[in-house]
Write a protein that holds these residues in place. Structure first.
Motif, PDB file in Angstrom:
ATOM      1  N   THR A 357       0.838  -1.199   0.000  1.00  0.00           N
ATOM      2  CA  THR A 357       0.000   0.000   0.000  1.00  0.00           C
ATOM      3  C   THR A 357       0.869   1.244   0.000  1.00  0.00           C
ATOM      4  O   THR A 357       2.022   1.232   0.436  1.00  0.00           O
ATOM      5  N   GLU A 358       0.293   2.334  -0.501  1.00  0.00           N
ATOM      6  CA  GLU A 358       0.969   3.621  -0.449  1.00  0.00           C
ATOM      7  C   GLU A 358       0.969   4.141   0.994  1.00  0.00           C
ATOM      8  O   GLU A 358       0.187   3.686   1.831  1.00  0.00           O
ATOM      9  N   ASP A 359       1.826   5.097   1.275  1.00  0.00           N
ATOM     10  CA  ASP A 359       1.892   5.714   2.592  1.00  0.00           C
ATOM     11  C   ASP A 359       1.799   7.230   2.432  1.00  0.00           C
ATOM     12  O   ASP A 359       1.932   7.756   1.322  1.00  0.00           O
ATOM     13  N   LEU A 360       1.559   7.911   3.522  1.00  0.00           N
ATOM     14  CA  LEU A 360       1.568   9.369   3.531  1.00  0.00           C
ATOM     15  C   LEU A 360       2.858   9.852   4.200  1.00  0.00           C
ATOM     16  O   LEU A 360       3.444   9.154   5.034  1.00  0.00           O
ATOM     17  N   LEU A 361       3.277  11.063   3.845  1.00  0.00           N
ATOM     18  CA  LEU A 361       4.494  11.630   4.408  1.00  0.00           C
ATOM     19  C   LEU A 361       4.194  12.236   5.777  1.00  0.00           C
ATOM     20  O   LEU A 361       3.551  13.281   5.876  1.00  0.00           O
ATOM     21  N   LYS A 362       4.627  11.544   6.826  1.00  0.00           N
ATOM     22  CA  LYS A 362       4.435  12.023   8.194  1.00  0.00           C
ATOM     23  C   LYS A 362       5.677  12.813   8.627  1.00  0.00           C
ATOM     24  O   LYS A 362       6.782  12.294   8.558  1.00  0.00           O
ATOM     25  N   PRO A 363       5.514  14.056   9.081  1.00  0.00           N
ATOM     26  CA  PRO A 363       6.693  14.849   9.460  1.00  0.00           C
ATOM     27  C   PRO A 363       7.490  14.237  10.597  1.00  0.00           C
ATOM     28  O   PRO A 363       8.705  14.461  10.701  1.00  0.00           O
ATOM     29  N   GLU A 364       6.814  13.448  11.464  1.00  0.00           N
ATOM     30  CA  GLU A 364       7.556  12.836  12.570  1.00  0.00           C
ATOM     31  C   GLU A 364       8.504  11.733  12.110  1.00  0.00           C
ATOM     32  O   GLU A 364       9.406  11.324  12.855  1.00  0.00           O
ATOM     33  N   ASN A 365       8.314  11.209  10.891  1.00  0.00           N
ATOM     34  CA  ASN A 365       9.285  10.282  10.296  1.00  0.00           C
ATOM     35  C   ASN A 365      10.302  11.118   9.533  1.00  0.00           C
ATOM     36  O   ASN A 365       9.988  11.688   8.484  1.00  0.00           O
ATOM     37  N   HIS A 366      11.511  11.211  10.065  1.00  0.00           N
ATOM     38  CA  HIS A 366      12.432  12.167   9.467  1.00  0.00           C
ATOM     39  C   HIS A 366      13.890  11.777   9.685  1.00  0.00           C
ATOM     40  O   HIS A 366      14.216  10.884  10.467  1.00  0.00           O
ATOM     41  N   VAL A 367      14.753  12.466   8.944  1.00  0.00           N
ATOM     42  CA  VAL A 367      16.200  12.331   9.073  1.00  0.00           C
ATOM     43  C   VAL A 367      16.729  13.582   9.756  1.00  0.00           C
ATOM     44  O   VAL A 367      16.397  14.710   9.369  1.00  0.00           O
ATOM     45  N   THR A 368      17.539  13.362  10.775  1.00  0.00           N
ATOM     46  CA  THR A 368      18.196  14.466  11.463  1.00  0.00           C
ATOM     47  C   THR A 368      19.672  14.096  11.610  1.00  0.00           C
ATOM     48  O   THR A 368      20.153  13.178  10.947  1.00  0.00           O
ATOM     49  N   LEU A 369      20.412  14.834  12.450  1.00  0.00           N
ATOM     50  CA  LEU A 369      21.830  14.566  12.656  1.00  0.00           C
ATOM     51  C   LEU A 369      22.100  14.165  14.101  1.00  0.00           C
ATOM     52  O   LEU A 369      21.453  14.674  15.021  1.00  0.00           O
ATOM     53  N   ASP A 370      23.046  13.236  14.291  1.00  0.00           N
ATOM     54  CA  ASP A 370      23.443  12.865  15.643  1.00  0.00           C
ATOM     55  C   ASP A 370      24.538  13.807  16.142  1.00  0.00           C
ATOM     56  O   ASP A 370      24.865  14.814  15.490  1.00  0.00           O
ATOM     57  N   GLU A 371      25.120  13.485  17.294  1.00  0.00           N
ATOM     58  CA  GLU A 371      26.106  14.384  17.890  1.00  0.00           C
ATOM     59  C   GLU A 371      27.370  14.523  17.048  1.00  0.00           C
ATOM     60  O   GLU A 371      28.126  15.490  17.192  1.00  0.00           O
ATOM     61  N   ASN A 372      27.599  13.576  16.139  1.00  0.00           N
ATOM     62  CA  ASN A 372      28.748  13.649  15.247  1.00  0.00           C
ATOM     63  C   ASN A 372      28.388  14.171  13.859  1.00  0.00           C
ATOM     64  O   ASN A 372      29.183  14.069  12.925  1.00  0.00           O
ATOM     65  N   GLU A 373      27.176  14.702  13.729  1.00  0.00           N
ATOM     66  CA  GLU A 373      26.661  15.225  12.468  1.00  0.00           C
ATOM     67  C   GLU A 373      26.551  14.149  11.392  1.00  0.00           C
ATOM     68  O   GLU A 373      26.709  14.426  10.206  1.00  0.00           O
ATOM     69  N   ASN A 374      26.266  12.927  11.824  1.00  0.00           N
ATOM     70  CA  ASN A 374      25.957  11.850  10.898  1.00  0.00           C
ATOM     71  C   ASN A 374      24.454  11.609  10.877  1.00  0.00           C
ATOM     72  O   ASN A 374      23.726  12.007  11.788  1.00  0.00           O
ATOM     73  N   GLU A 418      10.510  -2.509   2.260  1.00  0.00           N
ATOM     74  CA  GLU A 418      10.344  -2.598   0.817  1.00  0.00           C
ATOM     75  C   GLU A 418      11.603  -2.114   0.097  1.00  0.00           C
ATOM     76  O   GLU A 418      11.659  -2.107  -1.133  1.00  0.00           O
ATOM     77  N   SER A 419      12.600  -1.654   0.860  1.00  0.00           N
ATOM     78  CA  SER A 419      13.897  -1.214   0.313  1.00  0.00           C
ATOM     79  C   SER A 419      13.752  -0.052  -0.663  1.00  0.00           C
ATOM     80  O   SER A 419      14.496   0.034  -1.649  1.00  0.00           O
ATOM     81  N   HIS A 420      12.819   0.856  -0.369  1.00  0.00           N
ATOM     82  CA  HIS A 420      12.572   2.001  -1.241  1.00  0.00           C
ATOM     83  C   HIS A 420      12.520   3.272  -0.393  1.00  0.00           C
ATOM     84  O   HIS A 420      11.444   3.774  -0.076  1.00  0.00           O
ATOM     85  N   VAL A 421      13.669   3.802  -0.020  1.00  0.00           N
ATOM     86  CA  VAL A 421      13.742   4.964   0.864  1.00  0.00           C
ATOM     87  C   VAL A 421      13.387   6.221   0.073  1.00  0.00           C
ATOM     88  O   VAL A 421      13.974   6.494  -0.968  1.00  0.00           O
ATOM     89  N   GLN A 422      12.425   7.010   0.593  1.00  0.00           N
ATOM     90  CA  GLN A 422      11.876   8.113  -0.201  1.00  0.00           C
ATOM     91  C   GLN A 422      11.500   9.303   0.684  1.00  0.00           C
ATOM     92  O   GLN A 422      11.314   9.173   1.879  1.00  0.00           O
ATOM     93  N   GLY A 423      11.377  10.486   0.036  1.00  0.00           N
ATOM     94  CA  GLY A 423      10.540  11.560   0.524  1.00  0.00           C
ATOM     95  C   GLY A 423      11.112  12.642   1.396  1.00  0.00           C
ATOM     96  O   GLY A 423      10.352  13.443   1.924  1.00  0.00           O
ATOM     97  N   THR A 424      12.422  12.748   1.588  1.00  0.00           N
ATOM     98  CA  THR A 424      12.971  13.656   2.583  1.00  0.00           C
ATOM     99  C   THR A 424      13.400  15.027   2.053  1.00  0.00           C
ATOM    100  O   THR A 424      13.779  15.895   2.826  1.00  0.00           O
ATOM    101  N   LEU A 425      13.353  15.212   0.738  1.00  0.00           N
ATOM    102  CA  LEU A 425      13.655  16.504   0.113  1.00  0.00           C
ATOM    103  C   LEU A 425      12.613  16.737  -0.979  1.00  0.00           C
ATOM    104  O   LEU A 425      12.924  16.873  -2.151  1.00  0.00           O
ATOM    105  N   ARG A 426      11.378  16.792  -0.570  1.00  0.00           N
ATOM    106  CA  ARG A 426      10.239  16.714  -1.498  1.00  0.00           C
ATOM    107  C   ARG A 426      10.187  17.853  -2.514  1.00  0.00           C
ATOM    108  O   ARG A 426      10.668  18.962  -2.255  1.00  0.00           O
ATOM    109  N   MET A 427       9.606  17.581  -3.663  1.00  0.00           N
ATOM    110  CA  MET A 427       9.382  18.604  -4.676  1.00  0.00           C
ATOM    111  C   MET A 427       7.987  19.208  -4.517  1.00  0.00           C
ATOM    112  O   MET A 427       7.070  18.564  -3.994  1.00  0.00           O
TER     113      MET A 427
END
Length: 480
Positions: A357-374, A418-427
């Motif tokens: 199934t498709e999913d919606l873009l939830k803002p709480e699912n996100h990429v940030t940086l750790d203490e080492n900026e990784n 599903e090995s399909h990472v998406q959506g973090t710099l949306r158009m």
């Protein structure tokens, strides 16, 4: 070809184009850009070049474990490949197009987000990507996804259950399009249906190794491997330079144009490290939501198709229900996912199924940086929309399979990934709702192009790689 040039040789140099990453988004952009315009190009790739022979010998697509490149608050895996060619190495080469209505969820169903371009805008570039990868496909799919050119290769051979489903549901059941060759090409063997697509033993699927090495052959293209991009330096409305690490030392190069195609976890991490932390940067990390089933059949043998997945059924996909719950796409498998049936004479009378199934873009699912900026992934789970879509699909699956002599349907559990990472710099339209515009150009930094699945503003049920390729071909054609 200057493959694996030393970092010291490029440090301080100026290029027409710097490409960050070498997966689908980056490679297809470079293909189209270099076809249209002569340029001095530098490709910065975090991993190394692992040939097909190396991958077979070591049983791995890369010498770098993907989960070593990010941390997370969740046990959910996010799969990608670090190495020249990126995801072209590990993908299963399933290449359905997105449904036309996937691009206008908000305007049609008042849910999610619309894309800033339409299926028709992308259609000719879908065709070009299919030609480049010699896609095999079912011409009947034009009834759902209109097309201006035929598939380059004939469809794979269906299984017996597929043939029964297609006879009963010709407008919604199709042979899956794939970049797994149905007919051998000069570079690729025909698919052997040995079900090891993540590392094809006969090199039948399209990869950078068998289809794109020519991109790195011109003398004005250099590839710097083992080079992790850390940040972009910018002034005013443009990027000035990129800083990368090679053998624990930092180096910097300048360019006129920069293409960011690391992946949907590492690309936003680079943007965040560059102090470009707009409202939508890193937000909306997602992939489609998958579940596994198995149907026991009465008197019908399976596993006579010519590739690992043979059929796609759109019976649960589009319609007014998408205002309330997600579309579902049903994959008919031609592999022994759960072993053979134990009863004598019924070894092959079983049908593995995957529902996505498709999913919606939830803002709480996100990429940030750790203490080492990784990169650090924060994941709270799929949306209620996706979960309810799966619940509805479970209820309706028996009805969908009515053309088959189904004895029993077994729930085999949720797919971990599903090995399909998406959506973090949306158009989107502008900086109020997105990071990049319809041409994949950053809203504020107009010489920065973001490519790949990180730009997706919604989550189709369909595999995303063909769409990433088409988007890059379109962007490069407009920019070059």
């Amino acid at each position: 070809m200057v493959l694996d040039i030393r970092a010291q040789q490029v440090a301080g140099e100026h290029y027409d184009l710097v490409v960050i990453g070498s997966g689908f988004g980056s490679a297809f952009f470079l293909h189209e850009f270099s076809r249209r315009r002569k340029a001095r190009v530098l490709v910065l790739e975090w991993g190394r070049h692992n040939t097909h022979d190396w991958q077979l010998e070591h049983g791995s697509n890369s010498n770098v474990q993907d989960d070593s490149t990010y941390s997370s608050n969740s046990s959910k895996p996010w799969n990608y490949t670090i190495g020249l060619g990126g995801g072209t190495n590990c993908w299963f080469a399933q290449t359905p197009r997105f449904h036309p209505n996937d691009f206008r969820l908000k305007s049609l169903y008042d849910i999610g987000l619309d894309w800033p371009l339409s299926y028709d805008d992308l259609e000719p570039f879908y065709c070009t990507a299919e030609v480049i990868m010699s896609i095999s496909g079912d011409p009947d799919m034009a009834a759902v996804m209109p097309r201006s050119r035929p598939f380059p290769q004939p469809p794979h051979r269906m299984s017996a259950p597929d043939r029964m489903m297609k006879a009963a549901q010709p407008g919604q059941h199709f042979v899956i399009p794939t970049a797994r060759a149905r007919v051998a090409t000069e570079q690729r063997s025909a698919c052997c249906a040995s079900f090891r697509c993540w590392l094809c033993p006969v090199d039948a699927k399209f990869t950078a190794n068998n289809g794109f090495m020519h991109l790195f052959e011109p003398p004005d293209v250099a590839v710097c491997l083992n080079s992790e991009v850390r940040r972009l330096e910018y002034a005013g409305g443009s990027v000035q330079s990129v800083t990368f690490v090679n053998e624990d030392k930092e180096f910097q190069v300048t360019a006129d144009l920069f293409v960011l195609g690391a992946n949907a976890i590492q690309s936003p991490a680079i943007v965040l490290r560059s102090d470009l932390d707009g409202e939508w940067v890193g937000r909306g990390l997602h992939e489609s939501f998958g579940w596994n089933f198995e149907a026991y059949l009465d008197g019908i043998d399976n596993f006579d198709g010519s590739t690992i997945t043979t059929g796609l059924n759109f019976g649960l996909y589009d319609g007014p229900h998408r205002s309330d719950y997600a579309a579902a796409l049903v994959y008919f498998e031609n592999q022994w996912s759960y072993g053979m049936r134990p009863e004598p004479g019924r070894l092959r009378q079983t049908l593995p199924l995957r529902v996505v199934t498709e999913d919606l873009l939830k803002p709480e699912n996100h990429v940030t940086l750790d203490e080492n900026e990784n990169a650090h992934v924060v994941y709270a789970g799929p949306s209620d929309y996706a979960v309810e879509g799966m619940a509805q699909a479970k209820q309706r699956l028996g009805e969908l399979l009515r053309p088959l002599p189904v004895q029993e349907i077994f729930d085999r559990g949720q797919s971990k990934t599903e090995s399909h990472v998406q959506g973090t710099l949306r158009m989107g339209r502008d900086a109020t709702d997105s990071v990049v515009d319809r041409d994949m150009i950053h809203h504020k930094l107009r010489n920065l192009v973001v490519v790949g699945t990180s730009t997706y503003p919604s989550c189709s049920c369909a595999n995303p790689s063909l769409t990433a390729a088409a988007l890059s071909l379109r962007a490069a054609s407009r920019i070059a």
